[in-house]
Motif scaffolding. Structure first.
Motif, PDB file in Angstrom:
ATOM      1  N   LEU A  47      13.427   4.284 -34.634  1.00 20.01           N
ATOM      2  CA  LEU A  47      12.426   3.784 -35.585  1.00 20.01           C
ATOM      3  C   LEU A  47      12.328   4.688 -36.814  1.00 20.01           C
ATOM      4  O   LEU A  47      12.094   4.195 -37.916  1.00 20.01           O
ATOM      5  N   ALA A  48      12.542   5.971 -36.632  1.00 22.34           N
ATOM      6  CA  ALA A  48      12.553   6.885 -37.787  1.00 22.34           C
ATOM      7  C   ALA A  48      13.713   6.537 -38.718  1.00 22.34           C
ATOM      8  O   ALA A  48      13.553   6.506 -39.948  1.00 22.34           O
ATOM      9  N   THR A  49      14.866   6.221 -38.154  1.00 17.63           N
ATOM     10  CA  THR A  49      16.031   5.819 -38.959  1.00 17.63           C
ATOM     11  C   THR A  49      15.742   4.500 -39.675  1.00 17.63           C
ATOM     12  O   THR A  49      16.034   4.361 -40.871  1.00 17.63           O
ATOM     13  N   LEU A  50      15.173   3.546 -38.959  1.00 15.49           N
ATOM     14  CA  LEU A  50      14.841   2.249 -39.568  1.00 15.49           C
ATOM     15  C   LEU A  50      13.761   2.397 -40.643  1.00 15.49           C
ATOM     16  O   LEU A  50      13.769   1.665 -41.629  1.00 15.49           O
ATOM     17  N   ARG A  51      12.857   3.341 -40.462  1.00 15.11           N
ATOM     18  CA  ARG A  51      11.829   3.595 -41.476  1.00 15.11           C
ATOM     19  C   ARG A  51      12.472   4.144 -42.747  1.00 15.11           C
ATOM     20  O   ARG A  51      12.169   3.699 -43.857  1.00 15.11           O
ATOM     21  N   ARG A  52      13.382   5.100 -42.571  1.00 15.93           N
ATOM     22  CA  ARG A  52      14.087   5.654 -43.739  1.00 15.93           C
ATOM     23  C   ARG A  52      14.913   4.580 -44.438  1.00 15.93           C
ATOM     24  O   ARG A  52      15.107   4.633 -45.651  1.00 15.93           O
ATOM     25  N   GLY A  53      15.385   3.591 -43.687  1.00  7.59           N
ATOM     26  CA  GLY A  53      16.170   2.502 -44.250  1.00  7.59           C
ATOM     27  C   GLY A  53      15.328   1.389 -44.853  1.00  7.59           C
ATOM     28  O   GLY A  53      15.862   0.417 -45.377  1.00  7.59           O
ATOM     29  N   GLY A  54      13.994   1.513 -44.767  1.00  4.33           N
ATOM     30  CA  GLY A  54      13.106   0.535 -45.376  1.00  4.33           C
ATOM     31  C   GLY A  54      12.936  -0.744 -44.570  1.00  4.33           C
ATOM     32  O   GLY A  54      12.443  -1.748 -45.094  1.00  4.33           O
ATOM     33  N   ILE A  55      13.286  -0.730 -43.301  1.00  3.70           N
ATOM     34  CA  ILE A  55      13.173  -1.930 -42.474  1.00  3.70           C
ATOM     35  C   ILE A  55      11.831  -1.978 -41.751  1.00  3.70           C
ATOM     36  O   ILE A  55      11.250  -3.037 -41.575  1.00  3.70           O
ATOM     37  N   GLU A  79      21.941  -5.739 -42.602  1.00  2.00           N
ATOM     38  CA  GLU A  79      21.115  -4.665 -43.153  1.00  2.00           C
ATOM     39  C   GLU A  79      20.681  -3.691 -42.047  1.00  2.00           C
ATOM     40  O   GLU A  79      20.696  -2.475 -42.239  1.00  2.00           O
ATOM     41  N   ILE A  80      20.321  -4.228 -40.897  1.00  2.00           N
ATOM     42  CA  ILE A  80      19.901  -3.393 -39.763  1.00  2.00           C
ATOM     43  C   ILE A  80      21.071  -2.519 -39.299  1.00  2.00           C
ATOM     44  O   ILE A  80      20.938  -1.309 -39.143  1.00  2.00           O
ATOM     45  N   LEU A  81      22.218  -3.152 -39.074  1.00  2.00           N
ATOM     46  CA  LEU A  81      23.381  -2.415 -38.589  1.00  2.00           C
ATOM     47  C   LEU A  81      23.912  -1.438 -39.626  1.00  2.00           C
ATOM     48  O   LEU A  81      24.383  -0.354 -39.285  1.00  2.00           O
ATOM     49  N   GLU A  82      23.801  -1.799 -40.880  1.00  2.00           N
ATOM     50  CA  GLU A  82      24.217  -0.886 -41.953  1.00  2.00           C
ATOM     51  C   GLU A  82      23.342   0.367 -41.941  1.00  2.00           C
ATOM     52  O   GLU A  82      23.833   1.487 -42.079  1.00  2.00           O
ATOM     53  N   CYS A  83      22.050   0.181 -41.727  1.00  2.00           N
ATOM     54  CA  CYS A  83      21.110   1.304 -41.672  1.00  2.00           C
ATOM     55  C   CYS A  83      21.432   2.221 -40.493  1.00  2.00           C
ATOM     56  O   CYS A  83      21.418   3.441 -40.621  1.00  2.00           O
TER      57      CYS A  83
END
Length: 145
Positions: A47-55, A79-83
């Motif tokens: 979730l920290a990675t997804l937060r940094r990715g703006g998702i 977009e999710i997998l790219e993040c």
């Protein structure tokens, strides 16, 4: 192309958030982890990675947790997998000066396969996955009746 455990867990967590999107209430990590059978600590990192990715975005406080930043229909799987995985849409121009004809042919086919996979991932949204899940659940219910 194989779906990594990291990506599968992240998409499961995002599906859980998508199911609760309309309520506007943030979901706590322990709730998501319990519902989707994901280790808490690992989910926290994802979730920290997804937060940094703006998702997703996080909300602090006793009623805090995580929320999607946009409607599920506006979040594309690519977009999710790219993040998470660092996917790229490559044009095939990166290795034009390959050392051999053989490696050039292999690279050409690999690029075509990558473009096809990326095209599929860009076609589906979180909302599409939610709808597929719901229709599959409905079929399961109908089967047992």
């Amino acid at each position: 192309m194989e779906l990594s455990c990291k990506s599968e867990y992240a998409i499961l967590a995002l599906l859980e958030m998508a199911a609760h999107y309309e309520s506007g209430e943030p979901l706590q990590i322990r709730h998501i982890a319990a519902r989707q059978n994901i280790p808490d600590r690992y989910l926290e990192q994802l979730l920290a990675t997804l937060r940094r990715g703006g998702i997703v975005k996080s909300q602090r406080g006793s009623k805090g947790g995580y929320l999607l930043t946009r409607e599920p229909r506006k979040i594309i799987l690519f977009e999710i997998l790219e993040c998470l995985e660092g996917l790229e849409v490559r044009t095939g121009e990166e290795k034009v000066n390959s050392k051999t004809v053989d490696s050039s042919v292999i690279e050409e086919i690999w690029q075509e396969a990558s473009r096809a996979a990326n095209s599929v991932l860009q076609k589906y949204t979180l909302q599409d996955l939610c709808e597929k899940r719901d229709s599959r659940r409905q079929l399961d219910i109908m089967y047992y009746i």
